[in-house]
Scaffold this motif. Sequence first.
Motif, PDB file in Angstrom:
ATOM      1  N   TRP A 143      -2.889 -12.064  -1.772  1.00 38.02           N
ATOM      2  CA  TRP A 143      -3.173 -10.827  -1.063  1.00 38.02           C
ATOM      3  C   TRP A 143      -1.896 -10.016  -0.899  1.00 38.02           C
ATOM      4  CZ3 TRP A 143      -0.302 -10.367   3.367  1.00 38.02           C
ATOM      5  CH2 TRP A 143       0.197 -11.577   3.898  1.00 38.02           C
ATOM      6  N   ARG A 144      -2.061  -8.764  -0.619  1.00 37.41           N
ATOM      7  CA  ARG A 144      -0.941  -7.870  -0.367  1.00 37.41           C
ATOM      8  C   ARG A 144      -1.448  -6.736   0.505  1.00 37.41           C
ATOM      9  NH1 ARG A 144       1.339  -3.069  -2.293  1.00 37.41           N
ATOM     10  NH2 ARG A 144       3.632  -3.026  -2.381  1.00 37.41           N
ATOM     11  N   VAL A 145      -0.629  -6.320   1.482  1.00 33.76           N
ATOM     12  CA  VAL A 145      -0.967  -5.174   2.305  1.00 33.76           C
ATOM     13  C   VAL A 145       0.302  -4.353   2.500  1.00 33.76           C
ATOM     14  CG1 VAL A 145      -0.565  -6.435   4.469  1.00 33.76           C
ATOM     15  CG2 VAL A 145      -2.060  -4.418   4.464  1.00 33.76           C
ATOM     16  N   SER A 146       0.190  -3.049   2.377  1.00 36.87           N
ATOM     17  CA  SER A 146       1.357  -2.174   2.541  1.00 36.87           C
ATOM     18  C   SER A 146       1.035  -1.086   3.547  1.00 36.87           C
ATOM     19  CB  SER A 146       1.772  -1.556   1.204  1.00 36.87           C
ATOM     20  OG  SER A 146       0.728  -0.777   0.660  1.00 36.87           O
ATOM     21  N   ARG A 147       2.097  -0.579   4.167  1.00 35.58           N
ATOM     22  CA  ARG A 147       1.931   0.444   5.184  1.00 35.58           C
ATOM     23  C   ARG A 147       2.977   1.543   5.006  1.00 35.58           C
ATOM     24  NH1 ARG A 147      -2.223  -1.656   5.624  1.00 35.58           N
ATOM     25  NH2 ARG A 147      -3.174  -2.681   7.437  1.00 35.58           N
ATOM     26  N   GLU A 148       2.557   2.766   5.219  1.00 35.70           N
ATOM     27  CA  GLU A 148       3.464   3.909   5.307  1.00 35.70           C
ATOM     28  C   GLU A 148       3.430   4.371   6.752  1.00 35.70           C
ATOM     29  OE1 GLU A 148       5.340   5.254   3.018  1.00 35.70           O
ATOM     30  OE2 GLU A 148       4.623   4.305   1.179  1.00 35.70           O
ATOM     31  N   GLU A 149       4.569   4.283   7.429  1.00 42.37           N
ATOM     32  CA  GLU A 149       4.613   4.600   8.851  1.00 42.37           C
ATOM     33  C   GLU A 149       5.625   5.711   9.118  1.00 42.37           C
ATOM     34  OE1 GLU A 149       2.381   3.242  10.553  1.00 42.37           O
ATOM     35  OE2 GLU A 149       1.837   1.535   9.284  1.00 42.37           O
ATOM     36  N   SER A 150       5.461   6.392  10.248  1.00 42.61           N
ATOM     37  CA  SER A 150       6.368   7.487  10.591  1.00 42.61           C
ATOM     38  C   SER A 150       7.472   6.992  11.527  1.00 42.61           C
ATOM     39  CB  SER A 150       5.582   8.616  11.265  1.00 42.61           C
ATOM     40  OG  SER A 150       4.878   8.109  12.394  1.00 42.61           O
ATOM     41  N   GLY A 151       8.268   6.042  11.031  1.00 47.41           N
ATOM     42  CA  GLY A 151       9.417   5.581  11.785  1.00 47.41           C
ATOM     43  C   GLY A 151       9.110   4.727  12.991  1.00 47.41           C
ATOM     44  N   GLN A 152       7.943   4.067  13.038  1.00 50.19           N
ATOM     45  CA  GLN A 152       7.615   3.210  14.161  1.00 50.19           C
ATOM     46  C   GLN A 152       8.413   1.905  14.100  1.00 50.19           C
ATOM     47  OE1 GLN A 152       3.421   3.194  15.633  1.00 50.19           O
ATOM     48  NE2 GLN A 152       2.970   3.980  13.614  1.00 50.19           N
ATOM     49  N   THR A 153       8.514   1.234  15.248  1.00 50.55           N
ATOM     50  CA  THR A 153       9.225  -0.034  15.317  1.00 50.55           C
ATOM     51  C   THR A 153       8.248  -1.174  15.070  1.00 50.55           C
ATOM     52  OG1 THR A 153      10.869   0.848  16.846  1.00 50.55           O
ATOM     53  CG2 THR A 153      10.621  -1.535  16.779  1.00 50.55           C
ATOM     54  N   PHE A 154       8.376  -1.803  13.921  1.00 45.89           N
ATOM     55  CA  PHE A 154       7.457  -2.848  13.473  1.00 45.89           C
ATOM     56  C   PHE A 154       8.059  -4.216  13.753  1.00 45.89           C
ATOM     57  CE2 PHE A 154       6.809  -5.890   9.994  1.00 45.89           C
ATOM     58  CZ  PHE A 154       5.441  -6.089  10.051  1.00 45.89           C
ATOM     59  N   ALA A 200      10.577   1.643  10.853  1.00 42.43           N
ATOM     60  CA  ALA A 200       9.909   1.344   9.585  1.00 42.43           C
ATOM     61  C   ALA A 200       9.224   2.583   9.013  1.00 42.43           C
ATOM     62  CB  ALA A 200       8.874   0.243   9.795  1.00 42.43           C
ATOM     63  N   HIS A 201       9.449   2.835   7.734  1.00 40.66           N
ATOM     64  CA  HIS A 201       8.766   3.920   7.033  1.00 40.66           C
ATOM     65  C   HIS A 201       7.857   3.375   5.937  1.00 40.66           C
ATOM     66  CE1 HIS A 201      10.876   7.269   8.964  1.00 40.66           C
ATOM     67  NE2 HIS A 201      11.912   6.466   8.995  1.00 40.66           N
ATOM     68  N   HIS A 202       8.288   2.344   5.255  1.00 43.57           N
ATOM     69  CA  HIS A 202       7.434   1.713   4.255  1.00 43.57           C
ATOM     70  C   HIS A 202       7.760   0.230   4.205  1.00 43.57           C
ATOM     71  CE1 HIS A 202       5.168   0.946   0.604  1.00 43.57           C
ATOM     72  NE2 HIS A 202       6.203   0.274   0.176  1.00 43.57           N
ATOM     73  N   PHE A 203       6.738  -0.591   4.242  1.00 47.35           N
ATOM     74  CA  PHE A 203       6.938  -2.027   4.070  1.00 47.35           C
ATOM     75  C   PHE A 203       5.648  -2.627   3.516  1.00 47.35           C
ATOM     76  CE2 PHE A 203       5.294  -1.459   8.327  1.00 47.35           C
ATOM     77  CZ  PHE A 203       4.346  -2.465   8.469  1.00 47.35           C
TER      78      PHE A 203
END
Length: 303
Positions: free
Chosen positions: A28-39, A71-74
């Motif tokens: 499996w794989r999951v990716s996220r694009e976030e607006s600078g949130q603290t993950f 975080a912006h992309h992980f």
Amino acid sequence: MIDPFAEVVMLLQPEAPFSKVVSGAGAWRVSREESGQTFYCAILEGSCLIQADGHEPITLQENDFILIPSAHHFAMSSLEPPPEGMDATPVALPDGEFRLGATSAPADVRYLVGYCVFGASDAALLVSLLPRLLLARGGQRLVTLVQLVADECRARRPARDVILTRLLEVLLVEALRAGSGGIALPGLLRGLADERLSVSIRWMHEMPARSWSVDQLAKEAALSRSAFFERFNRIMGMTPMEYLLTWRMALAKNLLRRSECGLAEIAERVGYSSVNTFSVAFTRHVGLPPRRYARQNPDLSQT
């Protein structure tokens, strides 16, 4: 002497209001694009991979805690290579857990994932003092906290969400404190772990009003000017004067919000000889004049 780390944590006012337990099985794989949130992510059992903002993949193992302050992309994935270009859709299970990959197979990994928020209105400024990625592992205190979080996640006790939020806040602070022993990119934590640089950093926090120069700070660190400048820039990710300015602005914003002293006193306390020079510097770096910032960002806890 003042503890710079404690000051940053106190001003940030970290909270962890959102989290969920996720398990994965198979590929499996999951990716996220976030607006600078603290993950953040705490591995409760098993292992998986994480890749953030172009860095090499990191294998996360049981009791690891990873924090990405902005975080912006992980992407997270199974150790087994997932299908190319295909993200898994989390499936909600009856027990409140979310499953990635095969829903009927035993889980290969189980982790707690979520986002932190910072109460400070100048959080972005303070976050810039932290490493861009931090992995804390191996410390017994951290392991104990992750285990407590895991136990609270599995149980259905009264006030579960309240306890879990408080545990996550403590876990966040402990991870930041322990971060220099794991994987941490340039930032304040690595600077404080350096026996030479930590002396100069502590002096900047102890006496922000002093007219510091690179030569004076290098002397405090018992290094030549060039060696100090190169070492500071490499380990902290910014020059000594950039760090000093960032910290002075963070202090100034805190003082302005609290409205406990006038503009002239604030200017003096953060190292400026006049209100005018302070106002020019503050406006350039914050985007608002000091008085307007104070009006728009009152500290409600003081009322």
